[in-house]
Every structure is written in C-alpha cells, then in structure tokens.
Design an enzyme around this catalytic site. Structure first.
Site, PDB file in Angstrom:
ATOM      1  N   PHE A 191       0.534  -0.847   0.000  1.00  8.38           N
ATOM      2  CA  PHE A 191       0.179   0.104  -0.350  1.00  8.38           C
ATOM      3  C   PHE A 191       0.762   1.186   0.254  1.00  8.38           C
ATOM      4  O   PHE A 191       1.898   1.275   0.681  1.00  8.38           O
ATOM      5  CB  PHE A 191      -1.128   0.104   1.315  1.00  8.38           C
ATOM      6  CG  PHE A 191      -2.762   0.636   1.683  1.00  8.38           C
ATOM      7  CD1 PHE A 191      -2.813   0.956   0.579  1.00  8.38           C
ATOM      8  CD2 PHE A 191      -1.534   1.768   2.180  1.00  8.38           C
ATOM      9  CE1 PHE A 191      -3.930   2.560   0.413  1.00  8.38           C
ATOM     10  CE2 PHE A 191      -2.817   2.817   2.172  1.00  8.38           C
ATOM     11  CZ  PHE A 191      -3.622   3.173   1.436  1.00  8.38           C
ATOM     12  N   SER A 220       3.318  -7.086   2.111  1.00  5.20           N
ATOM     13  CA  SER A 220       2.439  -6.405   3.012  1.00  5.20           C
ATOM     14  C   SER A 220       0.949  -6.182   2.542  1.00  5.20           C
ATOM     15  O   SER A 220       0.626  -7.681   2.269  1.00  5.20           O
ATOM     16  CB  SER A 220       3.110  -4.500   2.659  1.00  5.20           C
ATOM     17  OG  SER A 220       2.221  -3.999   4.052  1.00  5.20           O
ATOM     18  N   MET A 221       0.679  -5.389   1.951  1.00  3.64           N
ATOM     19  CA  MET A 221      -0.761  -5.222   1.424  1.00  3.64           C
ATOM     20  C   MET A 221      -0.630  -6.201  -0.401  1.00  3.64           C
ATOM     21  O   MET A 221      -1.667  -7.165  -0.356  1.00  3.64           O
ATOM     22  CB  MET A 221      -1.487  -3.881   0.466  1.00  3.64           C
ATOM     23  CG  MET A 221      -2.039  -4.139  -0.158  1.00  3.64           C
ATOM     24  SD  MET A 221      -3.603  -2.987  -0.953  1.00  3.64           S
ATOM     25  CE  MET A 221      -1.979  -2.433  -2.067  1.00  3.64           C
ATOM     26  N   ASP A 246       9.028  -4.527  13.179  1.00  5.88           N
ATOM     27  CA  ASP A 246       7.624  -3.955  11.869  1.00  5.88           C
ATOM     28  C   ASP A 246       7.637  -2.884  12.904  1.00  5.88           C
ATOM     29  O   ASP A 246       6.398  -3.512  13.710  1.00  5.88           O
ATOM     30  CB  ASP A 246       6.935  -5.455  11.278  1.00  5.88           C
ATOM     31  CG  ASP A 246       6.697  -4.281  10.249  1.00  5.88           C
ATOM     32  OD1 ASP A 246       6.067  -3.966  10.041  1.00  5.88           O
ATOM     33  OD2 ASP A 246       6.392  -5.741   9.327  1.00  5.88           O
ATOM     34  N   HIS A 284       9.815  -3.202   8.609  1.00  8.91           N
ATOM     35  CA  HIS A 284       8.502  -3.573   7.452  1.00  8.91           C
ATOM     36  C   HIS A 284       9.147  -4.426   5.841  1.00  8.91           C
ATOM     37  O   HIS A 284       8.435  -4.637   5.177  1.00  8.91           O
ATOM     38  CB  HIS A 284       7.691  -2.821   7.451  1.00  8.91           C
ATOM     39  CG  HIS A 284       6.629  -2.495   6.614  1.00  8.91           C
ATOM     40  ND1 HIS A 284       5.707  -3.867   6.956  1.00  8.91           N
ATOM     41  CD2 HIS A 284       5.961  -2.732   5.833  1.00  8.91           C
ATOM     42  CE1 HIS A 284       4.468  -4.558   6.515  1.00  8.91           C
ATOM     43  NE2 HIS A 284       5.135  -3.073   5.772  1.00  8.91           N
TER      44      HIS A 284
END
Length: 255
Positions: free
Chosen positions: A26, A94-95, A194, A224
């Site tokens: 994202f 992630s996303m 993270d 992250h």
C-alpha cells in the site's frame, strides 16, 4: 499523470515454465519488489510485478481508487501469467500479501504463496475512526520507508490517503473471512521488528489458512520493507527454493 521514475511495472519472461505474480504494498510501487523479481527471473521464472492503480503517481490518485481496483489489476496480471506458464505462484509484500491471499482464496489452482509481512488487520486504535476521518481529512503522514539498512530507500508516497486506507480495511475483513479457502503451500516471512504491521497479522494468517504446508520464517535484521533490507538475500534465496521445489513436484505429478 506520469508514473514516477523507478515505479514502472516489471515483466520478465523466463524459461522454466514457472510464473510469479509479484505484488507491492500500500502506497508503494514495484521498486520495492524489483530486486526480488529480478532474482526470481535469474532463476528462470517468468515474473510480472504490476503497478497497482493509484500508486506511483500522486497520493491523491490513490484516494480515487478502492481495493477492488487493486485486486482486479492483480487478477488481470494473473490471467496473463496463466497463458505463459504451467505453474503460477503469487508473492506479495504487506498489502501485496493481502492480494496474494485473496487470489489464492478465489483461484485454488495457484501453486503456492510467499508472503512478506502480510497485512490483514491492525491493532491501532485510530483505525476505528478511519471511516469518519476519511470523509473530512484526505491524508495523514505516510508510513513508507520502514527499513533498517542504511541508505535503502522505498519509492512510495509520503502521505497516507485515508479514503484508500479505509478501503484497505474493508479488504482485510473480506480476506480474513475466507482464509480457510487457502489450501496452497504458504511460506511467510515476518520481520522481528516491524513498525507498520503487527505480529498478530502473521498469526492470523497461519492460523486461518487450511494449507497443510505453512512455514513461518522470522527475519532478524529487517524492518517492514524486508525486500529492501538486510535479510533480503536470504528471503530471495528461500523463495526461489520454495518455487523450484513445488514447480518440480507439479511437473513430476503430470508425467
């Protein structure tokens, strides 16, 4: 709106018959997974890393999109990979991990998933206010660049578009509800530290999927954006081993 330099999609044609759809996070861009994609391509995989709608231009553009737009773009690329390759995987950061999970829920023929700090929820109390805040405040400070390695840079927005973020929350709910539909092998990388995605996300994924093979690897020296961090070489090598093992097994089963 012109695409930012470095944010362009990645497409590499391989020779092994294995394909990987590579999904960025994202507010980020394919730049965050480009080195990963090049590593997979060097190992013979066909790789597609699309620039998701609303990303790689201005943060205002992301506010004009919704999770269904990001998912549809990824699904289109998946269809193209299917035409090129015998075995298809989805890898995501992630996303991008959320998208990978949703694709696996909807497409049981996928061969496997590699997830890097996937997001399916958040523990931040402010998240409950997003549906209201997003109607009056367009954006807040961004969350990009959570990387431990000095000098590493993530090409991403420095603002977090709230309408898009509210849509991501809805995407999380949809994806969590169907996690049991995931039966493919799952390799999940989680950073020990993270600052964006809490450890509960990995636990929810591993507890929720129905996969008989689900492996978690903790990355000790990365934040992250682990694909740009200290542990990236180990992550890249491990994902290649995962892909080649499953691709080889599938090929043997069809002989």
């Amino acid at each position: 709106m012109p695409v930012l330099t470095g944010a362009e999609p990645l497409h590499r044609t391989g020779s092994s018959g294995a394909g990987v759809l590579l999904c960025h996070g994202f507010t980020s861009t394919p730049q965050s997974v480009r080195e990963w994609g090049e590593h997979l391509a060097a190992a013979g995989a066909t790789v597609r890393a699309p620039l998701l709608p609303g990303h790689g231009t201005r943060w205002q553009d992301l506010n004009r999109t919704r999770w269904t737009d990001w998912y549809a773009a990824a699904e289109t690329e998946l269809d193209r990979l299917r035409q090129e390759c015998r075995t298809v995987f989805v890898f995501g950061q992630s996303m991008g991990g959320t998208i990978a999970l949703r694709l696996a829920e909807r497409h049981p023929d996928l061969a496997g998933l590699v997830l890097v700090n996937p997001s399916v929820t958040t523990l931040r109390r402010s998240a409950a206010l997003l549906p209201v805040l997003s109607r009056v405040i367009p954006a807040l400070s961004g969350l990009a660049g959570d990387i431990a390695r000095p000098g590493a840079h993530e090409l991403a927005y420095d603002r977090m578009p709230l309408r898009a973020m509210a849509s991501l929350q809805r995407f999380w709910r949809v994806t969590r509800a169907d996690l049991a539909a995931v039966h493919q092998p799952v390799l999940l990388y989680r950073s020990a530290t993270d600052h964006i995605v809490e450890p509960v996300n990995a636990q929810l994924v591993l507890d929720g999927v129905s996969s008989s093979e689900r492996t978690e690897i903790v990355l000790p020296d990365s934040f992250h954006v682990a694909t740009l961090d200290h542990d990236a070489p180990a992550l890249f090598a491990g994902s290649v081993d995962f892909l080649q093992r499953i691709h080889r097994k599938r090929a043997e089963e069809t002989v």
